[in-house]
Scaffold this active site. Sequence first.
Site, PDB file in Angstrom:
ATOM      1  N   ASP A  32       4.756  -3.165   1.459  1.00 34.34           N
ATOM      2  CA  ASP A  32       3.836  -3.670   2.494  1.00 34.34           C
ATOM      3  C   ASP A  32       4.308  -3.222   3.881  1.00 34.34           C
ATOM      4  OD1 ASP A  32       5.983  -5.363   1.939  1.00 34.34           O
ATOM      5  OD2 ASP A  32       4.832  -7.219   2.022  1.00 34.34           O
ATOM      6  N   ASP A  92      -0.149   6.415  -4.454  1.00 32.38           N
ATOM      7  CA  ASP A  92      -1.575   6.703  -4.252  1.00 32.38           C
ATOM      8  C   ASP A  92      -2.026   6.134  -2.919  1.00 32.38           C
ATOM      9  OD1 ASP A  92      -4.302   7.387  -4.829  1.00 32.38           O
ATOM     10  OD2 ASP A  92      -4.632   5.286  -5.378  1.00 32.38           O
ATOM     11  N   LYS A 116       8.487  -2.932  -4.495  1.00 28.78           N
ATOM     12  CA  LYS A 116       8.132  -4.337  -4.229  1.00 28.78           C
ATOM     13  C   LYS A 116       9.131  -5.185  -5.021  1.00 28.78           C
ATOM     14  CE  LYS A 116       5.273  -7.507  -2.545  1.00 28.78           C
ATOM     15  NZ  LYS A 116       5.059  -7.737  -1.099  1.00 28.78           N
ATOM     16  N   TYR A 121      -1.192   3.132 -14.129  1.00 25.78           N
ATOM     17  CA  TYR A 121      -2.185   4.111 -14.583  1.00 25.78           C
ATOM     18  C   TYR A 121      -2.065   4.409 -16.076  1.00 25.78           C
ATOM     19  CZ  TYR A 121      -3.435   5.480  -9.774  1.00 25.78           C
ATOM     20  OH  TYR A 121      -3.884   5.513  -8.474  1.00 25.78           O
ATOM     21  N   ASP A 131      -2.721   8.161   1.156  1.00 26.78           N
ATOM     22  CA  ASP A 131      -3.930   8.109   1.991  1.00 26.78           C
ATOM     23  C   ASP A 131      -3.592   7.564   3.374  1.00 26.78           C
ATOM     24  OD1 ASP A 131      -5.447   8.943  -0.268  1.00 26.78           O
ATOM     25  OD2 ASP A 131      -7.135   7.660   0.293  1.00 26.78           O
TER      26      ASP A 131
HETATM   27  C1  IPM Z   1      -5.595  10.659  -6.170  1.00 23.78           C
HETATM   28  C2  IPM Z   1      -6.789   9.907  -6.711  1.00 23.78           C
HETATM   29  C3  IPM Z   1      -6.564   9.599  -8.181  1.00 23.78           C
HETATM   30  C4  IPM Z   1      -5.334   8.702  -8.283  1.00 23.78           C
HETATM   31  C5  IPM Z   1      -7.743   8.952  -8.926  1.00 23.78           C
HETATM   32  C6  IPM Z   1      -9.033   9.702  -8.717  1.00 23.78           C
HETATM   33  C7  IPM Z   1      -7.454   8.845 -10.383  1.00 23.78           C
HETATM   34  O1  IPM Z   1      -7.027   8.755  -5.969  1.00 23.78           O
HETATM   35  O2  IPM Z   1      -5.300  11.748  -6.677  1.00 23.78           O
HETATM   36  O3  IPM Z   1      -4.975  10.177  -5.222  1.00 23.78           O
HETATM   37  O4  IPM Z   1      -5.452   7.484  -8.104  1.00 23.78           O
HETATM   38  O5  IPM Z   1      -4.254   9.237  -8.548  1.00 23.78           O
HETATM   39 MN    MN Z   2      -5.785   8.594  -4.183  1.00 24.75          MN
END
Ligand code: IPM
Ligand code: MN
Length: 327
Positions: A197, A221, A165, A119, A225
């Site tokens: 993975d 990130d 990784k 990032y 999720d």
């Molecule tokens: C998160 C989001 C952000 C990230 C994006 C929107 C920059 O996906 O906060 O998880 O990748 O960190």
């Molecule tokens: Mn995210």
Amino acid sequence: MLNVASLPGDGIGPEVCDAAVRVLDALPIDVVVAEHPFGGRAIHEHGDPLPAETLAACRAADAVLLGAAGLPEFDGAPVRPEQGLIRLRGELDVYANLRPARGDGIDLLIVRELVGGLYFGASGRRADGSAFDTCEYTPAQIERIARRGFELARTRRSFVTSVDKANVLETSRLWREIVSGLAGDYPDVRLEHMLVDNAGMQLVVDPAQFDVILTENTFGDILSDVAAGSCGGLGVAASASLGERAPGIFEPVHGSAPDIAGQGIANPTGALRSVALLLRHAAAENDLADQLERAVDTALGTAPTRDVGGTATTVEFTDAVLSVGFR
Ligand code: IPM
Ligand code: MN
Ligand code: NAD
């Protein structure tokens, strides 16, 4: 007096931030919330997703409450809402992103490095048409997040899974070296290493095995999720982004959800659990944080929103949370 800078941003961001502010206003502590332009809306109004006035207000606040950044109309544009979020994290140096996931037998905490890696590395396009993003980490960057991970594990079940990784990436081999080297300072904490993975797969089939997952920016990130998916979905996942000093940023894990924005049906749980994290980490109000977390758990049973199998609107869910009353 707790000064909160609120950055609702885009899509469902303002809808879930409204819920968060209603709850903050209902708490028996002195809170002042001031709203500031951010994200796509700020690009429209100021040409910048993080206007100077907004950044200055965040620096002066005790905590930043954030909704979401991102609008489909800016996909591929030179100036994008998400750049404001990444810049804000860098400017405040909130390197430790705490993303808890709780559910049926699951109680894990992802500790994601937030201001390094892909990032923040060099990126661009070349004349030959190719594109590049660079992943770099310094030993100091890895050490400070790893120490955070070990210390947080001590407040929990004292087990760290460091995810990398290392079979492919040089940054991951450095990560593993540094984390292993620090383990001697935390003899009471069990440390294991896992390739990313496999970690993704384990989060789906057996998330209960994890206590603290320590990982770099991009892996964190994605894995957060995945962990959210194992615990009720993106609507319920919260996060705290912390540096060495205030202000931290408190925001749901989800994005602007353009597919449901403007309908009043977004689940505010992620935002409200982020308020609980704010109470814990920015105000030392652990008792209020406990009360709020319990109230949100109750509302998930009595007034679930559509994403978690119910029919309640954002406002109805928030009413249910407020109906318990805070002391
Ligand atoms: C998160 C989001 C952000 C990230 C994006 C929107 C920059 O996906 O906060 O998880 O990748 O960190
Ligand atoms: Mn995210
Ligand atoms: P998203 O998190 O916005 O949505 C993914 C899915 O989850 C959608 O189906 C959405 O409806 C659902 N969802 C998310 N939050 C919900 C909630 N509170 N209640 C009910 N359902 C919810 O991810 P995306 O669609 O990949 O990204 C959309 C935009 O958001 C993009 O512009 C992206 O860059 C941005 N984004 C921002 C952040 C952030 O500001 N921290 C995080 C992730 C994505």
